[in-house]
Design a protein around this motif. Structure first.
Motif, PDB file in Angstrom:
ATOM      1  N   GLN A   1     -24.242 -30.448  11.380  1.00  0.00           N
ATOM      2  CA  GLN A   1     -23.433 -30.655  12.580  1.00  0.00           C
ATOM      3  C   GLN A   1     -22.375 -29.559  12.714  1.00  0.00           C
ATOM      4  N   SER A   2     -21.834 -29.116  11.593  1.00  0.00           N
ATOM      5  CA  SER A   2     -20.837 -28.052  11.627  1.00  0.00           C
ATOM      6  C   SER A   2     -21.418 -26.759  12.185  1.00  0.00           C
ATOM      7  N   LEU A   3     -22.658 -26.461  11.836  1.00  0.00           N
ATOM      8  CA  LEU A   3     -23.301 -25.259  12.356  1.00  0.00           C
ATOM      9  C   LEU A   3     -23.491 -25.356  13.867  1.00  0.00           C
ATOM     10  N   HIS A   4     -23.841 -26.537  14.355  1.00  0.00           N
ATOM     11  CA  HIS A   4     -23.956 -26.729  15.806  1.00  0.00           C
ATOM     12  C   HIS A   4     -22.607 -26.516  16.487  1.00  0.00           C
ATOM     13  N   GLU A   5     -21.544 -26.969  15.834  1.00  0.00           N
ATOM     14  CA  GLU A   5     -20.205 -26.801  16.406  1.00  0.00           C
ATOM     15  C   GLU A   5     -19.823 -25.323  16.478  1.00  0.00           C
ATOM     16  N   ILE A   6     -20.134 -24.577  15.417  1.00  0.00           N
ATOM     17  CA  ILE A   6     -19.819 -23.151  15.420  1.00  0.00           C
ATOM     18  C   ILE A   6     -20.615 -22.435  16.498  1.00  0.00           C
TER      19      ILE A   6
END
Length: 323
Positions: A19-24
């Motif tokens: 999910q963090s990668l999607h946010e970035i």
């Protein structure tokens, strides 16, 4: 403790980091474009710096950039304050990484960096941080939560920054039209480098090791010569060294099956004329393709005049780790 809980916890970590990668990715903006342009047109080197976990990620980003066409190296910010700052010169671009944007060691060297003709790029999770305010370009790498259940150990945040560094390196690679051959030049000791850089002349047998006889050589003498050289084949040449044919151990086995008497036979009688050949300056991978396509285990090497200069077989390719 229920060991199934281990898998549940692991899935939680991976899902949070994904999910963090999607946010970035969703947060990429014109500052990413500005950063890419600055690094692409940098007249010096790209210098990465960071403390603690950010430093570890910075080392990885520098290594990835260096191997994909962007000259880069890592400088520890604490060491920079004690002399290593001299490694950074006019024309360089400095990428400073800190999740908080308040790393004391980086803040301590920013005044000295600003006196140099460099581009300062800061990657932090806080656009209002001190580092962000001093940066020429700021990249925000903020995540909604760490995978660490305590919210203390850098986990999702470091994963996000590392992925952001990979994105920069790959975008730069594509912008430079970086090729596999370019990559191999930076990895000569790796298997890819060997496959892409090693040439036939580097592994072929030549000189005293060349398995060859002249036309008219008696079969017995030809067999002895082929056995001595140990390549399972023999080039047959004219008196000027021009290749006329090839005789292999397979031919010898078939000859024994077909004949009972061998007196009066010379190598010309049983050789294959016009054998497959390859030039010495060809890549070893091309020799492999030729062997596979022709279902053969060896190739003779000739120059532009048809002079036999070398020989190699599949074992040579195996030893060179081409196969």
């Amino acid at each position: 403790m229920n060991t199934e809980q281990y898998l549940s916890w692991a899935h939680d970590v991976l899902n949070i980091e994904a999910q963090s990668l999607h946010e970035i990715a969703a947060g990429l903006d014109e500052n990413f474009i500005r950063t890419t342009d600055a690094l692409l047109h940098c007249q010096g080197r790209v210098v990465i710096t960071g403390m603690g976990k950010s430093g570890h990620i910075g080392r990885k980003i520098a290594a990835t950039m260096a191997s994909t066409g962007t000259p880069a190296f890592f400088v520890h910010p604490a060491e920079a304050a004690h002399g290593d700052l001299g490694m950074i010169v006019d024309g360089d671009a400095v990428v400073a990484i800190s999740n908080s944007g308040e790393s004391d060691e980086i803040l301590a060297i920013i005044p000295a960096l600003k006196r140099k003709n460099i581009t300062l790029i800061c990657i932090t999770a806080r656009p209002d941080s001190t580092m962000a305010r001093h940066a020429d370009i700021h990249l925000t790498a903020a995540v909604s939560q760490e995978a660490c259940p305590l919210g203390l150990a850098p986990t999702s945040s470091t994963t996000a920054v590392m992925a952001l560094g990979d994105a920069l390196a790959v975008v730069l690679l594509r912008a430079r039209a970086f090729t596999p051959d370019d990559f191999a030049l930076s990895h000569p000791a790796g298997s890819l480098g060997k496959r892409l850089l090693l040439r036939v002349q580097d592994i072929m047998h030549g000189g005293e090791q060349l398995p060859a006889v002249e036309c008219g050589t008696p079969l017995k003498e030809a067999i002895v010569r082929m056995s001595e050289k140990g390549l399972g084949m023999l080039g047959v040449t004219d008196s000027q060294g021009r290749l006329k044919g090839v005789f292999t151990d397979g031919d010898l086995r078939r000859l024994f099956q077909e004949r009972e008497h061998f007196s009066g036979i010379c190598v010309d009688d049983i050789m294959h004329p016009n054998p497959k050949t390859i030039a010495a300056d060809k890549l070893a991978t091309e020799a492999l393709k030729e062997m596979q396509a022709g279902h053969i285990n060896g190739l003779l090497v000739t120059d532009s005049d048809g002079i036999l200069t070398g020989a190699l077989n599949m074992h040579d390719l195996l030893m060179a780790r081409i196969v």
